[in-house]
Write an enzyme that holds these catalytic residues in place. Structure first.
Site, PDB file in Angstrom:
ATOM      1  N   HIS A   1       0.874  -1.198   0.000  1.00  0.00           N
ATOM      2  CA  HIS A   1       0.000   0.000   0.000  1.00  0.00           C
ATOM      3  C   HIS A   1       0.900   1.234   0.000  1.00  0.00           C
ATOM      4  O   HIS A   1       1.699   1.411  -0.901  1.00  0.00           O
ATOM      5  CB  HIS A   1      -0.949  -0.107   1.201  1.00  0.00           C
ATOM      6  CG  HIS A   1      -2.083   0.860   1.234  1.00  0.00           C
ATOM      7  ND1 HIS A   1      -2.481   1.611   0.173  1.00  0.00           N
ATOM      8  CD2 HIS A   1      -2.927   1.198   2.260  1.00  0.00           C
ATOM      9  CE1 HIS A   1      -3.511   2.373   0.523  1.00  0.00           C
ATOM     10  NE2 HIS A   1      -3.814   2.139   1.784  1.00  0.00           N
TER      11      HIS A   1
ATOM     12  N   HIS B   1      -2.702  -2.550  -9.727  1.00  0.00           N
ATOM     13  CA  HIS B   1      -3.665  -1.898  -8.839  1.00  0.00           C
ATOM     14  C   HIS B   1      -4.895  -2.779  -8.747  1.00  0.00           C
ATOM     15  O   HIS B   1      -5.305  -3.381  -9.725  1.00  0.00           O
ATOM     16  CB  HIS B   1      -4.067  -0.521  -9.389  1.00  0.00           C
ATOM     17  CG  HIS B   1      -4.704   0.339  -8.352  1.00  0.00           C
ATOM     18  ND1 HIS B   1      -6.037   0.246  -8.052  1.00  0.00           N
ATOM     19  CD2 HIS B   1      -4.185   1.281  -7.523  1.00  0.00           C
ATOM     20  CE1 HIS B   1      -6.313   1.116  -7.081  1.00  0.00           C
ATOM     21  NE2 HIS B   1      -5.210   1.759  -6.743  1.00  0.00           N
TER      22      HIS B   1
ATOM     23  N   ASP C   1       2.393   5.129  -6.982  1.00  0.00           N
ATOM     24  CA  ASP C   1       3.664   5.071  -6.243  1.00  0.00           C
ATOM     25  C   ASP C   1       4.891   4.921  -7.132  1.00  0.00           C
ATOM     26  O   ASP C   1       6.018   4.994  -6.637  1.00  0.00           O
ATOM     27  CB  ASP C   1       3.628   3.874  -5.272  1.00  0.00           C
ATOM     28  CG  ASP C   1       2.611   4.114  -4.178  1.00  0.00           C
ATOM     29  OD1 ASP C   1       1.616   3.375  -4.127  1.00  0.00           O
ATOM     30  OD2 ASP C   1       2.792   5.077  -3.422  1.00  0.00           O
TER      31      ASP C   1
HETATM   32  C1  SDX Z   1      -1.647   1.968  -3.518  1.00  0.00           C
HETATM   33  O1  SDX Z   1      -6.378   0.554  -3.198  1.00  0.00           O
HETATM   34  C2  SDX Z   1      -5.896   1.686  -3.544  1.00  0.00           C
HETATM   35  O2  SDX Z   1      -6.511   2.559  -4.116  1.00  0.00           O
HETATM   36  C3  SDX Z   1      -4.453   1.853  -3.179  1.00  0.00           C
HETATM   37  C4  SDX Z   1      -3.828   3.174  -3.614  1.00  0.00           C
HETATM   38  C5  SDX Z   1      -4.447   4.335  -2.892  1.00  0.00           C
HETATM   39  O3  SDX Z   1      -4.394   5.448  -3.431  1.00  0.00           O
HETATM   40  O4  SDX Z   1      -4.905   4.144  -1.760  1.00  0.00           O
HETATM   41  O5  SDX Z   1      -4.004   3.346  -4.977  1.00  0.00           O
HETATM   42  C6  SDX Z   1      -2.350   3.247  -3.306  1.00  0.00           C
HETATM   43  O6  SDX Z   1      -1.535   1.225  -2.595  1.00  0.00           O
HETATM   44  C7  SDX Z   1      -1.141   1.653  -4.907  1.00  0.00           C
HETATM   45  C8  SDX Z   1      -0.538   0.196  -4.995  1.00  0.00           C
HETATM   46  C9  SDX Z   1       0.913   0.278  -4.429  1.00  0.00           C
HETATM   47  N1  SDX Z   1       1.439  -1.102  -4.300  1.00  0.00           N
HETATM   48  C10 SDX Z   1       2.415  -1.547  -5.095  1.00  0.00           C
HETATM   49  O7  SDX Z   1       2.888  -0.908  -6.034  1.00  0.00           O
HETATM   50  C11 SDX Z   1       2.902  -2.941  -4.743  1.00  0.00           C
HETATM   51  C12 SDX Z   1       2.986  -3.793  -6.012  1.00  0.00           C
HETATM   52  N2  SDX Z   1       1.599  -4.026  -6.515  1.00  0.00           N
HETATM   53  C13 SDX Z   1       1.042  -5.332  -6.212  1.00  0.00           C
HETATM   54  O8  SDX Z   1       1.327  -5.762  -4.906  1.00  0.00           O
HETATM   55  C14 SDX Z   1      -0.434  -5.424  -6.601  1.00  0.00           C
HETATM   56  O9  SDX Z   1      -0.544  -4.942  -7.867  1.00  0.00           O
HETATM   57  C15 SDX Z   1      -1.474  -4.738  -5.757  1.00  0.00           C
HETATM   58  C16 SDX Z   1      -1.411  -5.147  -4.315  1.00  0.00           C
HETATM   59  C17 SDX Z   1      -1.346  -3.270  -5.855  1.00  0.00           C
HETATM   60  C18 SDX Z   1      -2.844  -5.123  -6.347  1.00  0.00           C
HETATM   61  O10 SDX Z   1      -3.005  -6.453  -6.109  1.00  0.00           O
HETATM   62  P1  SDX Z   1      -4.096  -7.285  -6.897  1.00  0.00           P
HETATM   63  O11 SDX Z   1      -4.964  -6.485  -7.782  1.00  0.00           O
HETATM   64  O12 SDX Z   1      -4.712  -8.166  -5.877  1.00  0.00           O
HETATM   65  O13 SDX Z   1      -3.205  -8.089  -7.875  1.00  0.00           O
HETATM   66  P2  SDX Z   1      -3.498  -9.526  -8.272  1.00  0.00           P
HETATM   67  O14 SDX Z   1      -2.871 -10.367  -7.251  1.00  0.00           O
HETATM   68  O15 SDX Z   1      -4.960  -9.710  -8.562  1.00  0.00           O
HETATM   69  O16 SDX Z   1      -2.672  -9.550  -9.656  1.00  0.00           O
HETATM   70  C19 SDX Z   1      -3.085 -10.299 -10.733  1.00  0.00           C
HETATM   71  C20 SDX Z   1      -1.821 -10.921 -11.300  1.00  0.00           C
HETATM   72  C21 SDX Z   1      -1.187 -11.947 -10.352  1.00  0.00           C
HETATM   73  O17 SDX Z   1      -0.493 -12.827 -11.203  1.00  0.00           O
HETATM   74  P3  SDX Z   1      -1.115 -14.337 -11.448  1.00  0.00           P
HETATM   75  O18 SDX Z   1      -1.331 -14.935 -10.070  1.00  0.00           O
HETATM   76  O19 SDX Z   1      -2.435 -14.086 -12.161  1.00  0.00           O
HETATM   77  O20 SDX Z   1      -0.084 -15.042 -12.274  1.00  0.00           O
HETATM   78  O21 SDX Z   1      -0.808  -9.904 -11.484  1.00  0.00           O
HETATM   79  C22 SDX Z   1       0.298 -10.197 -10.668  1.00  0.00           C
HETATM   80  C23 SDX Z   1      -0.175 -11.151  -9.580  1.00  0.00           C
HETATM   81  O22 SDX Z   1       0.923 -11.982  -9.146  1.00  0.00           O
HETATM   82  N3  SDX Z   1       0.755  -8.952 -10.096  1.00  0.00           N
HETATM   83  C24 SDX Z   1       2.036  -8.553 -10.094  1.00  0.00           C
HETATM   84  C25 SDX Z   1       2.018  -7.265  -9.535  1.00  0.00           C
HETATM   85  N4  SDX Z   1       0.749  -6.928  -9.219  1.00  0.00           N
HETATM   86  C26 SDX Z   1      -0.020  -7.977  -9.551  1.00  0.00           C
HETATM   87  N5  SDX Z   1       3.146  -9.172 -10.512  1.00  0.00           N
HETATM   88  C27 SDX Z   1       4.296  -8.458 -10.355  1.00  0.00           C
HETATM   89  N6  SDX Z   1       4.362  -7.212  -9.843  1.00  0.00           N
HETATM   90  C28 SDX Z   1       3.250  -6.596  -9.417  1.00  0.00           C
HETATM   91  N7  SDX Z   1       3.316  -5.367  -8.900  1.00  0.00           N
END
Ligand code: SDX
Length: 401
Positions: A238, A277, A335
């Site tokens: 986050h 996201h 971010d």
């Molecule tokens: C913020 O909610 C909000 O609005 C948050 C925010 C706000 O203003 O409050 O916008 C601020 O928190 C932005 C996000 C910051 N976090 C990061 O940058 C950390 C990296 N991002 C990931 O951890 C992830 O994308 C999340 C947590 C942000 C979102 O998670 P999801 O939507 O649950 O992702 P998912 O698990 O459904 O992803 C689908 C696929 C998966 O692969 P498969 O299992 O289908 O093979 O995409 C992959 C995930 O493994 N994936 C990533 C990834 N994000 C998702 N793979 C590599 N790197 C990533 N960043």
């Protein structure tokens, strides 16, 4: 309001929570606060005005704006006992732990000008007290942030100045002054930070805002609820992501190591921080605006901290072309670029999540206040689907195999 109940207490079982504050269209990559597109607010509003809009539902008129800015900028002082409490923490404490500690203790330090309340739970529905709590939380969050940095640097606190704008004052208290003027920060950097604060102010029901409303629903004071929300924001999935992005870029180390890093991500060895996201399945509109702010700041300060900007650009371009990320609809989020701006401005890495928390206090307060005023008044009590063992009888210690 039109009688529509918001924040149904059983929200885990209902389709979604109703709110009037922020609209996100994840597919179109659209973000609006009280109906106003984020692009227009970033371009023409200020952080304090956007905070007012989020919390009170309309843009302030001239007199409301003047009173609002005066009130918030005159509630930036911290009591000496709170300052010494924070100073008693280890000097190398993570600034987010200092920020969280400060808010969890604010409920003890602010009898809201009513000594008889001292030490009691400061939950209140009286509008004037609630508004005082809102103003105090906004004013003090910037001073707490600055103090957390000064403690981290083992330097004395710098008292806030009410004659500066919100972000000028924050930079001033962090001793981030313009070389041209020892008494004021560079107005261009203060404006850049103000735009970043507008972009971080609210984002619907994200993890930390959900924590704020969840904890607030038990009728605790808003300061304690902010401590819970800030704790949720602290995590690298986050608000901690802006710090994690820089550490990731440092680990990659050079542009030619980008392809190998992305192979590692595809093998799920690590995350591409700053990408992806839960809601946006197209680019995060905030990251597009932040990228422009980044280019301005990089040109003002004229320095690329350890070549990280170049690596970030190469990494972004490679990921956007790679089918693995395209088919998972992974794009830069809010971010991805913000940490590079803060690093170029010279802030330590672990201070970045605090620079996310300060503006997000306005969004947390907006949702908390909406739930207090328009919610069902009931405690949030999500249910779960039990998938554990069926009923069974106790087995004495000697009879267990
Ligand atoms: C913020 O909610 C909000 O609005 C948050 C925010 C706000 O203003 O409050 O916008 C601020 O928190 C932005 C996000 C910051 N976090 C990061 O940058 C950390 C990296 N991002 C990931 O951890 C992830 O994308 C999340 C947590 C942000 C979102 O998670 P999801 O939507 O649950 O992702 P998912 O698990 O459904 O992803 C689908 C696929 C998966 O692969 P498969 O299992 O289908 O093979 O995409 C992959 C995930 O493994 N994936 C990533 C990834 N994000 C998702 N793979 C590599 N790197 C990533 N960043």
């Amino acid at each position: 309001g039109n009688g529509i109940r918001v924040y149904d207490p059983g929200f885990m079982n209902t389709a979604a929570i109703k709110s009037r504050i922020t609209y996100i269209d994840g597919d179109a990559g659209e973000l609006r606060h009280r109906g106003y597109p984020i692009e227009q607010l970033a371009e023409r509003s200020t952080y304090l005005e956007t905070a007012y809009l989020l919390i009170y539902g309309h843009l302030p008129d001239a007199s409301q704006s003047k009173i609002w800015e005066y009130e918030v900028m005159h509630h930036t002082f911290l009591s000496e006992d709170l300052t010494s409490l924070l100073r008693s923490m280890r000097y190398d404490s993570h600034p987010m732990s200092i920020f969280i500690t400060a808010f969890s203790s604010l409920s003890a330090y602010h009898p809201e000008a009513n000594p008889s309340l001292a030490g009691q739970n400061l939950y209140t529905t009286s509008p004037e007290l609630l508004n005082k709590q809102v103003i105090r939380a906004l004013g003090k969050s910037s001073t707490i942030a600055a103090l957390s940095l000064r403690i981290r640097m083992n330097r004395p606190a710098i008292a806030p100045r009410a004659d500066l704008t919100y972000t000028e004052n924050l930079l001033y208290m962090m001793d981030a002054l313009s070389p041209a003027d020892p008494y004021r920060p560079d107005p261009r950097l203060a404006k850049a930070l103000d735009t970043l604060f507008i972009l971080h102010a609210d984002h619907e029901m994200n993890c930390s805002t959900a924590a704020m409303v969840h904890v607030g629903s038990s009728r605790v004071d808003p300061y304690s609820a902010i401590a819970a929300a800030a704790s949720a924001l602290y995590g690298p999935l986050h608000g901690g992501a802006n710090e994690a992005v820089i550490r990731m870029l440092q680990r990659i180390g050079s542009v030619d190591r980008v392809p190998a890093f992305l192979e590692g991500v595809k093998k799920k060895k690590e995350l591409l921080f700053g990408f992806g996201h839960r809601v946006y399945r197209n680019t995060d509109p905030r990251s597009t605006i932040i990228r422009k702010v980044a280019e301005e700041v990089f040109s003002i300060l004229g320095r690329d901290p350890d070549g990280l900007i170049e690596i970030a650009q190469a990494l972004r371009d490679a990921a956007l072309k790679d089918p693995y990320f395209v088919e998972r609809k992974l794009y830069p989020n809010v971010d991805y670029w913000s940490g590079l701006i803060y690093k170029t401005m010279g802030f330590p890495l672990d201070f970045f999540p605090v620079l996310f928390a300060v503006p997000r206090v306005s969004g947390w307060l907006a949702h908390w206040k909406q739930n207090l005023e328009e919610g069902t008044g009931k405690i949030w009590r999500p249910r779960q689907v039990y998938v554990g063992e069926g009923r069974r009888d106790y087995v004495e210690l000697g009879e267990r195999e």
